[in-house]
Write a protein that holds these residues in place. Sequence first.
Motif, short mmCIF file in Angstrom:
data_model
loop_
_atom_site.label_atom_id
_atom_site.label_comp_id
_atom_site.label_asym_id
_atom_site.label_seq_id
_atom_site.Cartn_x
_atom_site.Cartn_y
_atom_site.Cartn_z
N VAL A 3 0.83 -1.21 0.00
CA VAL A 3 0.00 0.00 0.00
C VAL A 3 0.86 1.26 0.00
O VAL A 3 0.62 2.18 -0.78
N ASP A 4 1.85 1.32 0.87
CA ASP A 4 2.68 2.53 0.95
C ASP A 4 3.45 2.79 -0.35
O ASP A 4 3.57 3.93 -0.80
N LEU A 7 0.88 4.01 -2.93
CA LEU A 7 0.47 5.37 -2.60
C LEU A 7 1.54 6.38 -3.00
O LEU A 7 1.23 7.46 -3.51
N ARG A 33 -5.43 8.92 -1.73
CA ARG A 33 -6.10 8.43 -0.52
C ARG A 33 -5.80 6.96 -0.29
O ARG A 33 -5.66 6.19 -1.23
N ARG A 34 -5.72 6.59 0.98
CA ARG A 34 -5.50 5.19 1.35
C ARG A 34 -6.78 4.41 1.10
O ARG A 34 -7.88 4.95 1.22
#
Length: 95
Positions: A3-4, A7, A33-34
Motif C-alpha cells: 500500500v505505501d 500510494l 487516498r489510502r
Amino acid sequence: GRVDEILATRQAALDAAYDAHPERFPNGPPRARRPPARVCINPTSTVPEVEGPHAAKSAASDDHGDTHAKRVVSGPSIDGAEPQVSEISQPSLCS
C-alpha cells in the motif's frame, strides 16, 4: 502489503500533474487516498430495513446471533394476492 509503495507512486503522478497544470486543480494539490481498512460484500453490522406496508423483519439470526439471511417481502400484487415472503441466505464475506 504494498500500500505505501503504491500510494507513493500515485502521489508522485498526482504531483507531476499538478505541477504541469495547476489550473486544472481548483481545490489545490490532489492527495492520494489510502484504501479502506475493511471491505465487506455483505456487512453484518448494519442491515437495511424493508420498507412498506407489508414490512417484515429484514434479517434472521442463527443460534450464535449471527445475521445471515435477509427476508424479502413482496408487496401486494395487481390481482390482490397476498404478499410473499422468502428468505435469501447471505454468508458474511468480510475481510
